[in-house]
Design an enzyme around this catalytic site. Structure first.
Site, PDB file in Angstrom:
ATOM      1  N   ALA A  86      -0.637  11.508  13.969  1.00  0.00           N
ATOM      2  CA  ALA A  86      -1.940  12.072  13.610  1.00  0.00           C
ATOM      3  C   ALA A  86      -3.076  11.054  13.690  1.00  0.00           C
ATOM      4  O   ALA A  86      -4.226  11.433  13.880  1.00  0.00           O
ATOM      5  CB  ALA A  86      -1.880  12.693  12.227  1.00  0.00           C
ATOM      6  N   THR A  87      -2.767   9.782  13.564  1.00  0.00           N
ATOM      7  CA  THR A  87      -3.833   8.788  13.745  1.00  0.00           C
ATOM      8  C   THR A  87      -4.390   8.914  15.161  1.00  0.00           C
ATOM      9  O   THR A  87      -5.607   8.969  15.360  1.00  0.00           O
ATOM     10  CB  THR A  87      -3.299   7.364  13.484  1.00  0.00           C
ATOM     11  OG1 THR A  87      -2.854   7.290  12.132  1.00  0.00           O
ATOM     12  CG2 THR A  87      -4.377   6.323  13.736  1.00  0.00           C
ATOM     13  N   ASN A 166      -4.391  13.696   1.316  1.00  0.00           N
ATOM     14  CA  ASN A 166      -3.102  13.034   1.172  1.00  0.00           C
ATOM     15  C   ASN A 166      -2.903  12.354  -0.185  1.00  0.00           C
ATOM     16  O   ASN A 166      -1.777  12.126  -0.603  1.00  0.00           O
ATOM     17  CB  ASN A 166      -2.922  12.003   2.292  1.00  0.00           C
ATOM     18  CG  ASN A 166      -4.165  11.190   2.542  1.00  0.00           C
ATOM     19  OD1 ASN A 166      -5.226  11.744   2.852  1.00  0.00           O
ATOM     20  ND2 ASN A 166      -4.073   9.889   2.385  1.00  0.00           N
ATOM     21  N   GLN A 194      -1.389  17.251   6.120  1.00  0.00           N
ATOM     22  CA  GLN A 194      -0.746  17.513   4.827  1.00  0.00           C
ATOM     23  C   GLN A 194      -0.604  19.009   4.546  1.00  0.00           C
ATOM     24  O   GLN A 194       0.182  19.391   3.684  1.00  0.00           O
ATOM     25  CB  GLN A 194      -1.546  16.851   3.698  1.00  0.00           C
ATOM     26  CG  GLN A 194      -1.582  15.337   3.763  1.00  0.00           C
ATOM     27  CD  GLN A 194      -0.261  14.682   3.365  1.00  0.00           C
ATOM     28  OE1 GLN A 194       0.634  15.313   2.798  1.00  0.00           O
ATOM     29  NE2 GLN A 194      -0.134  13.408   3.678  1.00  0.00           N
ATOM     30  N   SER A 214       1.115  15.815  12.272  1.00  0.00           N
ATOM     31  CA  SER A 214       2.043  14.685  12.328  1.00  0.00           C
ATOM     32  C   SER A 214       3.437  15.161  11.944  1.00  0.00           C
ATOM     33  O   SER A 214       3.590  15.970  11.027  1.00  0.00           O
ATOM     34  CB  SER A 214       1.590  13.587  11.365  1.00  0.00           C
ATOM     35  OG  SER A 214       2.511  12.516  11.392  1.00  0.00           O
ATOM     36  N   ALA A 215       4.467  14.643  12.622  1.00  0.00           N
ATOM     37  CA  ALA A 215       5.833  15.110  12.348  1.00  0.00           C
ATOM     38  C   ALA A 215       6.392  14.533  11.042  1.00  0.00           C
ATOM     39  O   ALA A 215       7.091  15.220  10.306  1.00  0.00           O
ATOM     40  CB  ALA A 215       6.753  14.742  13.512  1.00  0.00           C
ATOM     41  N   HIS A 216       6.074  13.266  10.754  1.00  0.00           N
ATOM     42  CA  HIS A 216       6.803  12.611   9.653  1.00  0.00           C
ATOM     43  C   HIS A 216       6.337  13.018   8.261  1.00  0.00           C
ATOM     44  O   HIS A 216       6.912  12.577   7.264  1.00  0.00           O
ATOM     45  CB  HIS A 216       6.779  11.081   9.812  1.00  0.00           C
ATOM     46  CG  HIS A 216       5.488  10.403   9.480  1.00  0.00           C
ATOM     47  ND1 HIS A 216       5.276   9.787   8.271  1.00  0.00           N
ATOM     48  CD2 HIS A 216       4.359  10.228  10.190  1.00  0.00           C
ATOM     49  CE1 HIS A 216       4.065   9.247   8.258  1.00  0.00           C
ATOM     50  NE2 HIS A 216       3.484   9.503   9.409  1.00  0.00           N
ATOM     51  N   THR A 255       4.445   8.902  29.266  1.00  0.00           N
ATOM     52  CA  THR A 255       5.712   9.618  29.293  1.00  0.00           C
ATOM     53  C   THR A 255       5.990  10.235  27.925  1.00  0.00           C
ATOM     54  O   THR A 255       5.855   9.563  26.904  1.00  0.00           O
ATOM     55  CB  THR A 255       6.853   8.652  29.679  1.00  0.00           C
ATOM     56  OG1 THR A 255       6.565   8.134  30.980  1.00  0.00           O
ATOM     57  CG2 THR A 255       8.196   9.349  29.690  1.00  0.00           C
ATOM     58  N   CYS A 341      -2.905   1.685  -2.938  1.00  0.00           N
ATOM     59  CA  CYS A 341      -2.874   2.586  -1.795  1.00  0.00           C
ATOM     60  C   CYS A 341      -3.383   1.975  -0.507  1.00  0.00           C
ATOM     61  O   CYS A 341      -2.735   2.047   0.517  1.00  0.00           O
ATOM     62  CB  CYS A 341      -3.668   3.849  -2.104  1.00  0.00           C
ATOM     63  SG  CYS A 341      -3.084   5.250  -1.177  1.00  0.00           S
TER      64      CYS A 341
HETATM   65  C1  PLP Z   1      -0.365  10.462   7.332  1.00  0.00           C
HETATM   66  C2  PLP Z   1      -1.697  11.011   7.629  1.00  0.00           C
HETATM   67  C3  PLP Z   1      -2.373  10.691   8.814  1.00  0.00           C
HETATM   68  C4  PLP Z   1      -1.819   9.726   9.821  1.00  0.00           C
HETATM   69  O1  PLP Z   1      -0.697  10.264  10.470  1.00  0.00           O
HETATM   70  P1  PLP Z   1       0.290   9.322  11.308  1.00  0.00           P
HETATM   71  O2  PLP Z   1       1.144  10.287  12.060  1.00  0.00           O
HETATM   72  O3  PLP Z   1       1.053   8.545  10.282  1.00  0.00           O
HETATM   73  O4  PLP Z   1      -0.528   8.470  12.198  1.00  0.00           O
HETATM   74  C5  PLP Z   1      -3.599  11.274   9.036  1.00  0.00           C
HETATM   75  N1  PLP Z   1      -4.141  12.108   8.153  1.00  0.00           N
HETATM   76  C6  PLP Z   1      -3.536  12.435   7.004  1.00  0.00           C
HETATM   77  C7  PLP Z   1      -4.194  13.375   6.058  1.00  0.00           C
HETATM   78  C8  PLP Z   1      -2.291  11.891   6.695  1.00  0.00           C
HETATM   79  O5  PLP Z   1      -1.697  12.204   5.551  1.00  0.00           O
END
Ligand code: PLP
Length: 417
Positions: A86-87, A166, A194, A214-216, A255, A341
């Site tokens: 997501a970054t 977040n 989130q 974001s997947a994680h 890729t 944080c």
């Molecule tokens: C974790 C997070 C991101 C960044 O996501 P990554 O996949 O870790 O780069 C961006 N925005 C929010 C609100 C997040 O919680």
């Protein structure tokens, strides 16, 4: 302190340490790992290889994942661009729109509690001559729609407001924001990291033009994410920020991370299927945690709206204790604090400060991020640990003693020494 801490025994079935920081990252769901495994081993093809079955197999897996991601947010598969997380998605959305629509205007509207991936991207654009309005939030963490209305002018090309925060889990009124932007002909990007899979988020119903994923944060692997880019009504154009082989319809070369993408797709599929039951489960755990803490401790304060909030988030300040001591005291529970944080600095969280909290209140805060794999027994143990440590720390606190004796600390004249 460890002596005091150990007065609370972990019951059978509770394994230490307990992970309760799911807004920072979430564990990989075993079902996601299982879906990914073949693409880390025998099915290793490059999704861009058109000449053999290895490539076709990888491409097919990516197509399936694209459908799964799209379905979760009400999009179509062609509107999904895979990224490294997501970054990158936030950067691509904001810089890509800023560059593409430069002729139309140079003004962007965002708000102060956004993730750094949004705020720092906006700051960089300011260096390149863009104008950015950072809307404040109210004490509950929600923006004022009237502020947004006033901020949009004839040079505004983009509004970027997150769906859920977040740190405090606060939900912004995405649909109202989307509608307003739609009416005014301004593009709307939302960092939905989130929110997806946890709270309602639908790109059609909510008038979202671009969204970061974001997947994680949803039990998928790290290092993979997506950007939703609307294709009709309106058709959004994004200038690529990474050039190369022209992957992802030219918007993001490189890729494809096939196993990661398969994992993201599976995580989205599970999130969609289980969202309602899981939200109810997490809300139950979260409310139980809050109730147990509040039953046994005075001078605790929930940060951010309880009404407009992710089900799994609880952010609390424990007045008259020091955040770092509190965290050290519960070192078998993984949570985040309002002071640690933003990495190495001892600055309190900018999100909590934006709510109007003083440094001391912000410093004494803890974010409990509940997730799919937390249990009721864990919640009870964590609540007992927190209560025990806070009581212990307050026994050592002269301020707490004074407050208990009814002294108004704001009226005390402190002697300099
Ligand atoms: C974790 C997070 C991101 C960044 O996501 P990554 O996949 O870790 O780069 C961006 N925005 C929010 C609100 C997040 O919680």
């Amino acid at each position: 302190m460890n002596e005091v801490a150990s007065q609370v025994e972990a019951p059978a079935g509770v394994n230490l340490p307990i992970y309760m920081d799911n807004q920072a990252t979430s564990p990989l769901d075993p079902r996601v790992l299982e879906a990914m495994m073949p693409y880390l081993t025998s099915k290793f093809g490059n999704a861009a290889s058109r000449n053999h079955s290895f490539g076709w197999e990888a491409e097919k897996a990516v197509d399936t994942a694209r459908e799964q991601v799209a379905k979760l947010i009400g999009a179509t598969a062609k509107e999904i661009v895979f990224t490294s997380g997501a970054t990158e998605s936030d950067n691509l959305a904001i810089k890509g729109i800023a560059e593409m629509y430069r002729e139309r205007g140079n003004h962007i509207v965002t708000q102060v509690t956004e993730h750094k991936a949004v705020l720092d991207t906006c700051k960089r654009l300011e260096k390149y001559g863009y104008r950015v309005t950072y809307l404040p939030v109210k004490a509950d963490g929600v923006i004022d729609l009237e502020d947004l209305k006033r901020a949009i002018d004839e040079k505004t090309i983009l509004v970027t407001i997150m769906a859920a925060n977040n740190e405090i889990g606060v939900l912004q009124p995405i649909r109202e924001i989307g509608w307003l932007c739609h009416e005014k002909g301004v593009l709307f990007h939302s960092d939905a990291v989130q929110a997806i899979g946890k709270a309602p988020f639908h790109v059609i119903d909510d008038y979202v033009d671009v969204a970061s994923i974001s997947a994680h944060k949803i039990y998928g692997p790290k290092g993979v994410g997506a950007l939703y880019v609307r294709r009709r009504n309106p058709r959004v154009q994004i200038a690529a920020q990474i050039d190369g082989g022209g992957h992802e319809r030219g918007m993001r070369s490189g890729t494809l991370n096939v196993p990661g993408i398969v994992g993201l797709g599976k995580a989205c599929e599970i999130a969609l299927a289980e969202m309602d039951t899981e939200a109810a489960y997490l809300r139950g755990l979260r409310d139980r945690l809050e109730a147990r803490i509040e039953a046994d401790l005075d001078f605790v304060h929930v940060n951010g709206s309880m009404e407009h909030r992710l089900p799994g988030n609880l952010n609390m300040s424990f007045l008259y204790v020091e955040g770092e001591s509190l965290l050290m005291g519960i070192n078998d529970v993984a949570v985040s604090s309002g002071s640690a944080c933003t990495s190495a600095t001892l600055e309190p969280s900018y999100v909590l400060k934006a709510l109007g909290l003083g440094d001391d209140v912000a410093h004494s805060s803890i974010r409990f991020g509940l997730g799919r794999f937390n249990t009721e027994a864990e919640v009870d143990y964590v609540a007992a640990r927190v209560v025990s440590i806070v009581r212990h720390l307050r026994e050592l606190s002269p301020l707490y003693e004074m407050v208990k004796e009814g002294i108004d600390l704001t009226k005390v004249e402190w002697q300099a020494h």
